[in-house]
Design an enzyme around this catalytic site. Structure first.
Site, PDB file in Angstrom:
ATOM      1  N   ASP A   1       0.852  -1.188   0.000  1.00 19.84           N
ATOM      2  CA  ASP A   1       0.000   0.000   0.000  1.00 19.84           C
ATOM      3  C   ASP A   1       0.891   1.242   0.000  1.00 19.84           C
ATOM      4  OD1 ASP A   1      -3.207   0.597   0.982  1.00 19.84           O
ATOM      5  OD2 ASP A   1      -1.754   2.233   1.094  1.00 19.84           O
ATOM      6  N   ILE A   2       0.531   2.209  -0.824  1.00 18.66           N
ATOM      7  CA  ILE A   2       1.347   3.416  -0.982  1.00 18.66           C
ATOM      8  C   ILE A   2       1.348   4.277   0.283  1.00 18.66           C
ATOM      9  CG2 ILE A   2      -0.402   5.020  -1.885  1.00 18.66           C
ATOM     10  CD1 ILE A   2       1.579   5.736  -4.118  1.00 18.66           C
TER      11      ILE A   2
ATOM     12  N   ASN B   1     -13.111  -3.004   2.177  1.00 17.73           N
ATOM     13  CA  ASN B   1     -14.092  -1.922   2.296  1.00 17.73           C
ATOM     14  C   ASN B   1     -15.029  -1.939   1.095  1.00 17.73           C
ATOM     15  OD1 ASN B   1     -12.864  -0.872   4.680  1.00 17.73           O
ATOM     16  ND2 ASN B   1     -11.288   0.084   3.418  1.00 17.73           N
TER      17      ASN B   1
ATOM     18  N   GLU C   1     -12.137   3.574  -1.407  1.00 18.34           N
ATOM     19  CA  GLU C   1     -11.604   4.674  -2.229  1.00 18.34           C
ATOM     20  C   GLU C   1     -11.236   4.209  -3.630  1.00 18.34           C
ATOM     21  OE1 GLU C   1      -8.308   6.172  -0.004  1.00 18.34           O
ATOM     22  OE2 GLU C   1      -9.600   7.079   1.533  1.00 18.34           O
TER      23      GLU C   1
ATOM     24  N   HIS D   1     -10.288  -5.213  -3.358  1.00 17.48           N
ATOM     25  CA  HIS D   1      -8.979  -5.527  -2.776  1.00 17.48           C
ATOM     26  C   HIS D   1      -9.141  -5.874  -1.312  1.00 17.48           C
ATOM     27  CE1 HIS D   1      -9.735  -1.207  -2.561  1.00 17.48           C
ATOM     28  NE2 HIS D   1      -9.094  -1.215  -1.403  1.00 17.48           N
ATOM     29  N   MET D   2      -8.205  -6.662  -0.849  1.00 18.77           N
ATOM     30  CA  MET D   2      -8.113  -7.043   0.555  1.00 18.77           C
ATOM     31  C   MET D   2      -6.873  -6.353   1.114  1.00 18.77           C
ATOM     32  SD  MET D   2      -7.405 -10.928   1.777  1.00 18.77           S
ATOM     33  CE  MET D   2      -9.041 -11.608   1.685  1.00 18.77           C
ATOM     34  N   HIS D   3      -7.047  -5.646   2.230  1.00 18.26           N
ATOM     35  CA  HIS D   3      -5.893  -5.089   2.939  1.00 18.26           C
ATOM     36  C   HIS D   3      -5.381  -6.176   3.892  1.00 18.26           C
ATOM     37  CE1 HIS D   3      -6.882  -0.668   2.187  1.00 18.26           C
ATOM     38  NE2 HIS D   3      -8.041  -1.232   1.928  1.00 18.26           N
TER      39      HIS D   3
HETATM   40  P1  5GP Z   1      -9.777   1.471   0.089  1.00 17.54           P
HETATM   41  O1  5GP Z   1     -10.030   2.720   0.889  1.00 17.54           O
HETATM   42  O2  5GP Z   1     -10.370   1.559  -1.276  1.00 17.54           O
HETATM   43  O3  5GP Z   1     -10.174   0.219   0.828  1.00 17.54           O
HETATM   44  O4  5GP Z   1      -8.209   1.357  -0.033  1.00 17.54           O
HETATM   45  C1  5GP Z   1      -7.476   1.872  -1.097  1.00 17.54           C
HETATM   46  C2  5GP Z   1      -6.019   1.763  -0.728  1.00 17.54           C
HETATM   47  O5  5GP Z   1      -5.270   1.917  -1.906  1.00 17.54           O
HETATM   48  C3  5GP Z   1      -5.540   2.827   0.255  1.00 17.54           C
HETATM   49  O6  5GP Z   1      -5.014   2.203   1.424  1.00 17.54           O
HETATM   50  C4  5GP Z   1      -4.472   3.594  -0.527  1.00 17.54           C
HETATM   51  O7  5GP Z   1      -3.370   3.977   0.263  1.00 17.54           O
HETATM   52  C5  5GP Z   1      -4.081   2.606  -1.606  1.00 17.54           C
HETATM   53  N1  5GP Z   1      -3.645   3.213  -2.853  1.00 17.54           N
HETATM   54  C6  5GP Z   1      -4.283   4.202  -3.539  1.00 17.54           C
HETATM   55  N2  5GP Z   1      -3.605   4.516  -4.654  1.00 17.54           N
HETATM   56  C7  5GP Z   1      -2.525   3.688  -4.691  1.00 17.54           C
HETATM   57  C8  5GP Z   1      -1.436   3.536  -5.613  1.00 17.54           C
HETATM   58  O8  5GP Z   1      -1.334   4.218  -6.639  1.00 17.54           O
HETATM   59  N3  5GP Z   1      -0.517   2.594  -5.317  1.00 17.54           N
HETATM   60  C9  5GP Z   1      -0.601   1.817  -4.205  1.00 17.54           C
HETATM   61  N4  5GP Z   1       0.372   0.923  -4.011  1.00 17.54           N
HETATM   62  N5  5GP Z   1      -1.603   1.933  -3.310  1.00 17.54           N
HETATM   63  C10 5GP Z   1      -2.555   2.864  -3.549  1.00 17.54           C
END
Ligand code: 5GP
Length: 118
Positions: free
Chosen positions: A29-30, A86, A94, A99-101
């Site tokens: 994660d970035i 999420n 977002e 995706h799974m964290h």
């Molecule tokens: P969500 O809120 O959709 O569950 O999580 C999206 C995740 O994607 C966030 O934790 C965010 O930091 C990560 N993310 C967003 N853009 C990028 C990217 O360009 N590269 C990587 N590696 N992670 C990203």
């Protein structure tokens, strides 16, 4: 337009990729929330869990076994970790590509506030 994760899969934008096979990919994660914060996603761009079909079950199942493999690889299988997906606005999603964290490497505390404490 392709999701940011599809662009990572296509190598159009860089990411620290830890695992990839025919069905899924996993990368750092970035903006990590913990010492280990990995995103595991299906290669097919499924926007949310609401859009998953029976044809996606192999990829969605693979995400769990890849999570276990990476947890072992990163040394957090025994100490523990959390897997989070999420969905939509209330879920705080977002990026609209399932995706799974995989989050761990420190005590993560309670999952959510209990309703009685809010
Ligand atoms: P969500 O809120 O959709 O569950 O999580 C999206 C995740 O994607 C966030 O934790 C965010 O930091 C990560 N993310 C967003 N853009 C990028 C990217 O360009 N590269 C990587 N590696 N992670 C990203």
């Amino acid at each position: 337009m392709a999701s940011v994760f599809s662009r990572i899969i296509a190598r159009e934008i860089p990411a620290e990729i830890y695992y990839e096979d025919d069905l899924v990919i996993a990368f750092k994660d970035i903006n990590p929330s913990a010492p280990v914060h990995i995103l595991i996603c299906p290669k097919r761009e499924i926007p949310t869990v609401n859009d998953a079909t029976p044809e996606d079950e192999a990829a969605l199942g693979r995400m769990w076994t890849v999570a276990a493999k990476l947890a072992a690889q990163f040394g957090i299988a025994e100490s523990g970790y959390r897997l989070i997906t999420n969905v939509n606005a209330d879920g705080g999603q977002e990026v609209f590509h399932i995706h799974m964290h995989l989050v761990g490497g420190r005590p993560l505390g309670p999952m959510l506030k209990r309703v009685k404490d809010t």
